[in-house]
Every structure is written in C-alpha cells, then in structure tokens.
Design a protein around this motif. Structure first.
Motif, short mmCIF file in Angstrom:
data_model
loop_
_atom_site.label_atom_id
_atom_site.label_comp_id
_atom_site.label_asym_id
_atom_site.label_seq_id
_atom_site.Cartn_x
_atom_site.Cartn_y
_atom_site.Cartn_z
N MET A 197 0.59 -1.07 0.06
CA MET A 197 0.11 -0.04 0.02
C MET A 197 1.01 1.26 -0.09
O MET A 197 0.48 2.34 0.81
CB MET A 197 -1.03 0.19 1.06
CG MET A 197 -2.01 -1.04 0.96
SD MET A 197 -3.10 -0.91 2.13
CE MET A 197 -2.21 -1.94 3.70
N GLU A 198 1.93 1.37 -0.58
CA GLU A 198 2.78 2.43 -0.99
C GLU A 198 1.91 3.72 -1.64
O GLU A 198 1.96 4.91 -1.27
CB GLU A 198 4.20 2.30 -1.48
CG GLU A 198 5.05 3.43 -1.50
CD GLU A 198 5.02 4.36 -2.89
OE1 GLU A 198 5.71 5.25 -3.09
OE2 GLU A 198 4.13 3.79 -3.73
N GLU A 199 1.15 3.12 -2.75
CA GLU A 199 0.53 3.99 -3.69
C GLU A 199 -0.60 4.70 -2.96
O GLU A 199 -1.22 5.78 -3.54
CB GLU A 199 -0.03 3.33 -4.91
CG GLU A 199 1.21 2.71 -5.75
CD GLU A 199 1.90 3.72 -6.40
OE1 GLU A 199 1.85 4.85 -6.26
OE2 GLU A 199 3.08 3.25 -7.08
N VAL A 200 -0.91 4.28 -1.69
CA VAL A 200 -2.15 5.02 -1.23
C VAL A 200 -1.67 5.82 0.22
O VAL A 200 -2.75 5.77 1.29
CB VAL A 200 -3.42 3.81 -0.94
CG1 VAL A 200 -4.07 3.47 -2.11
CG2 VAL A 200 -3.27 2.72 -0.11
N GLY A 201 -0.59 6.03 0.49
CA GLY A 201 -0.05 6.99 1.48
C GLY A 201 0.94 6.05 2.37
O GLY A 201 1.18 6.25 3.52
N LEU A 202 1.85 5.51 1.68
CA LEU A 202 2.90 4.70 2.16
C LEU A 202 2.64 3.83 3.50
O LEU A 202 3.22 3.86 4.56
CB LEU A 202 4.13 5.90 2.79
CG LEU A 202 4.42 7.02 1.73
CD1 LEU A 202 5.27 8.04 2.39
CD2 LEU A 202 4.64 6.55 0.36
N VAL A 203 1.63 3.05 3.41
CA VAL A 203 1.07 2.65 4.56
C VAL A 203 1.70 1.28 5.24
O VAL A 203 1.92 1.41 6.56
CB VAL A 203 -0.45 1.74 4.05
CG1 VAL A 203 -1.03 1.10 5.40
CG2 VAL A 203 -1.43 2.92 3.70
N GLY A 204 2.18 0.62 4.32
CA GLY A 204 3.00 -0.77 5.15
C GLY A 204 4.51 -0.15 5.51
O GLY A 204 4.92 -0.88 6.50
N ALA A 205 5.01 0.89 5.08
CA ALA A 205 6.51 1.11 5.36
C ALA A 205 6.71 1.57 6.83
O ALA A 205 7.74 1.03 7.33
CB ALA A 205 6.85 2.34 4.40
N GLY A 206 5.98 2.15 7.42
CA GLY A 206 6.11 2.66 8.73
C GLY A 206 6.10 1.57 9.69
O GLY A 206 7.15 1.27 10.57
N PRO A 207 4.89 0.57 9.96
CA PRO A 207 5.14 -0.66 10.52
C PRO A 207 6.41 -1.59 10.51
O PRO A 207 6.79 -2.03 11.04
CB PRO A 207 3.55 -1.28 10.32
CG PRO A 207 2.91 -0.35 9.90
CD PRO A 207 3.65 0.59 9.10
N ALA A 208 6.72 -1.70 9.26
CA ALA A 208 7.93 -2.37 8.40
C ALA A 208 9.07 -2.10 9.17
O ALA A 208 9.82 -2.58 9.90
CB ALA A 208 8.01 -2.67 7.06
N ALA A 209 9.42 -0.74 9.20
CA ALA A 209 10.34 0.25 9.70
C ALA A 209 10.35 -0.10 11.12
O ALA A 209 11.45 -0.38 11.71
CB ALA A 209 10.69 1.54 9.08
N TYR A 210 9.43 0.03 11.69
CA TYR A 210 9.00 0.05 13.19
C TYR A 210 9.65 -1.50 13.76
O TYR A 210 10.29 -1.60 14.75
CB TYR A 210 7.98 0.40 13.63
CG TYR A 210 7.74 0.43 15.42
CD1 TYR A 210 7.74 1.60 15.80
CD2 TYR A 210 7.54 -0.79 15.97
CE1 TYR A 210 7.76 1.73 17.18
CE2 TYR A 210 7.53 -0.56 17.49
CZ TYR A 210 7.71 0.62 17.76
OH TYR A 210 7.54 0.69 19.36
N SER A 211 9.50 -2.34 13.05
CA SER A 211 9.63 -3.82 13.41
C SER A 211 11.24 -3.95 13.35
O SER A 211 11.86 -4.61 14.13
CB SER A 211 8.98 -4.63 12.40
OG SER A 211 9.47 -6.09 12.67
N VAL A 212 11.85 -3.63 12.07
CA VAL A 212 13.24 -3.69 11.75
C VAL A 212 13.96 -2.80 12.67
O VAL A 212 15.26 -3.12 12.91
CB VAL A 212 13.46 -3.55 10.19
CG1 VAL A 212 15.05 -3.53 9.91
CG2 VAL A 212 12.77 -4.76 9.52
N ASN A 213 13.65 -1.61 12.60
CA ASN A 213 14.70 -0.52 13.36
C ASN A 213 15.90 -0.31 12.71
O ASN A 213 17.05 -0.45 13.19
CB ASN A 213 14.79 -0.83 14.81
CG ASN A 213 15.36 0.35 15.61
OD1 ASN A 213 15.13 1.46 15.20
ND2 ASN A 213 15.77 -0.08 16.82
N PRO A 214 15.93 0.06 11.46
CA PRO A 214 17.18 0.16 10.83
C PRO A 214 17.73 1.29 11.03
O PRO A 214 17.04 2.44 11.27
CB PRO A 214 16.65 0.16 9.14
CG PRO A 214 15.35 0.77 9.31
CD PRO A 214 14.63 0.21 10.57
N ASP A 215 19.28 1.45 10.75
CA ASP A 215 20.04 2.62 10.94
C ASP A 215 20.07 3.20 9.45
O ASP A 215 20.33 4.14 9.43
CB ASP A 215 21.57 1.97 11.51
CG ASP A 215 21.42 1.71 12.91
OD1 ASP A 215 21.06 2.19 13.92
OD2 ASP A 215 21.94 0.52 12.90
#
Length: 339
Positions: A197-215
């Motif tokens: 769901m990137e095309e409708v507001g970057l929906v998936g990216a936030g939770p994924a990044a929170y889970s991975v916690n990348p530098d």
C-alpha cells in the motif's frame, strides 16, 4: 523471466497477495528467515557478516488500479481509482476484474455523441464504466462483486533499444532488483522488506520500519521519467539510459546529503553511470521509514520509467543492470562498514 511474472501479476494496493506469493516462492530458499506481518509486508532477513549498523533494503509490491463500487442495472461496473491515476489514460483500456480476472473494457460516451464542451476535457471518472459483457445487473453479479479489485491488462514486451514495456514497473522493478540481491549476496547481513500500500499513503512502510528498526535504508523504486525536447535540462526529472536515479528531495523526504555523497562516490569510483532525480514531486516509502523510531538515514535509488502509473510503462534494461551494479557495490561498502 522474473520481471515478466511480477509485472503481469495483479497487485493493486491492499490486494498484493498474488505478487507476495511470487516473491516468497523466489526468496524462501535464499533467506535465513521471513515473516508476513499483519498488514501483509514481507520482512526477510539474510544473514552474513555482523555489522554495527542495521541495513534495510525495501521495495513496495503494490500498483495503482481500480475498485468496483457499483453494478448498474445494465451490468456495467462503476469504479473508483486506487492510487494516483491520470484519468486521461483510462478510456478504452482493457482490464481484469476480481480474483477470477474477468476481462473488461473501460468505456465512455462515444466522441460522436459528446457535446462540444465535453470534447475539450478528459472525461471524469464518474462518466466512465467497465463493460464485462454482462446482459444485466444479475448477470454481472454472477461474475464480479462490489469491492473487487481491477487491474490493467498489459503484456510484458521487450522492444526497441533494449527497452521493456509493461504495467506496474512502479514498483515491480524494485521488487525484482531486491529479489536478485537476495539470491546473489552471500556475505552481507541485511533485511529485505517488500511493503504494501505505498501508492495510497506509504501505509506498510512505517510498521515495517518500526519492526526492523534500521540505521540505514535503501529504497528501490521505479520513478518518473520525461524527456520532452520542449523542457530545459533542469526540468527533466530523469532520462532513460542514463543509469540509476539518486533522489535529492521529494514530497516526503529531504535526503541526507552525506549518505547521498557516499552513494555518488561509490558510483563514480566503480564507473557506474548515474543521474539525479530532479523533481521534488511525488514521494515513496522513505517518507515513513526515515522518521520511524529514533530515525533512519535513507537513500532512494530508482530506475527511470516513462509513462508511469499507466497501463504501459517503459524502462531500459541497461538502467536496470546498472542499478543492480550500484546496489551490489553499496552492500559491499556496508559490509566493510564504509556506508
């Protein structure tokens, strides 16, 4: 061919399961672990040399499309767009409706019957419909349902000077690059994330990044390309055949200049052609990734694609290969703790 399978699969935002299944099939034997989170993101981990920083490489699985909102008495389907679609590209396009991929054509009042003022502007979406050949509402309801997703029908074709024509190059090209990295890279630890769901507001990216916690995060994209000779050079966002496009700033991110300099330095040192993405319009998953938790440094590297968000986008195989070369060098630099 992998990119053919990915682009011809249906995966409108919120309905990425067909694309997700292809990706899992491709990567499951090359990663140490993977999971599908509640939203449908794939979060995979490839174990290699330990590093003081956590790296995430990401690409979104979804594409723009349509959603059935009503079936009228004659059996025609009314719809709403999902994601940013130029209404001028819709009339007469062939589409596939629902999981059973019922073929249909987007129709409108014939130009012969349009009033003079109607011919001056693109027809509004409310004036369009999908014709699936049904005789009535009851007939149509045996084939499709309200809420069914609609995907453009478009075959993958290689043509011209090493070019590809396909739908959904935004962003199946990024997915394909990431799958190739997973298969080839053996000594570098990194998270490979395929978002929804990137095309409708970057929906998936936030939770994924929170889970991975990348530098550090590398976002892979298919990006806007337009080379009209009427434009001055500074107005051309990217060009086909000029190599991967490195983002400066967009609607959701002002990219870290030090990380960008490192990416550019690696490209120049290895003789990899590159260009800058010269428009600030649009955005991508970096917008949510770089603000997750304590923050994350991001860079977006894209393959230029003409006619983006349409049934027929065009990209260069040479740009794809040079983008992949740059990505491998970036992961090598990360492995040496130089990135």
């Amino acid at each position: 061919m992998l990119l053919k399978r990915l682009t011809e699969a249906s995966g409108v935002s919120g309905n990425e399961h067909e694309v997700r299944n292809i990706i899992i099939e491709e990567i499951k034997n090359y990663v140490d672990s993977f999971k599908i989170d509640r939203l449908g993101n794939i979060i995979a981990f490839k174990k290699g040399k330990e590093n003081n920083k956590t790296l995430m490489v990401t690409a979104h699985m979804d594409e723009v499309g349509l959603l059935v909102k009503e079936i009228d008495q004659s059996g025609l389907l009314k719809f709403v767009p999902v994601g940013g679609i130029d209404k001028r590209v819709l009339v007469s396009k062939v589409v596939l409706v629902g999981d059973n991929k019922i073929p249909g054509v987007i129709g409108a009042k014939p130009i012969h019957l349009q009033k003079k003022n109607e011919r001056k502007e693109a027809l509004d979406v409310d004036s369009l419909y999908i014709d699936i050949g049904a005789r009535s509402k009851e007939d149509a309801e045996t084939k499709v349902n309200i809420g069914d997703y609609v995907t453009f029908y478009s075959e993958y074709i290689e043509f011209g000077s090493n070019l590809i024509k396909a739908k959904a190059l935004d962003n199946r090209v990024g997915c394909s690059l990431l799958i190739d990295l997973i298969k080839e890279i053996k000594d570098t630890s990194f998270y490979a994330v395929f978002t929804v769901m990137e095309e409708v507001g970057l929906v998936g990216a936030g939770p994924a990044a929170y889970s991975v916690n990348p530098d550090i995060a590398i976002i892979l994209e298919g990006t806007v390309c337009y080379e009209s000779p009427k434009l001055e050079s500074h107005q051309i966002p990217t060009q086909i055949g000029k190599g991967p496009a490195i983002s400066l700033a967009d609607r959701t991110t002002v990219y870290n200049p030090e990380l960008r300099k490192k990416v550019v330095g690696i490209a120049e040192d290895k003789g990899i052609p590159y260009q800058f993405r010269k428009t600030g319009m649009g955005g991508n998953d970096s917008g949510k990734i770089h603000t997750s938790r304590e923050g994350c440094l991001t860079t977006t590297i894209s393959v230029p694609c003409r006619y983006i968000h349409s049934p027929n986008s065009v990209m260069s195989i040479d740009d794809y290969n040079n983008t992949y070369r740059l990505l491998k060098e970036l992961l090598s630099s990360y492995n040496k703790e130089e990135l």
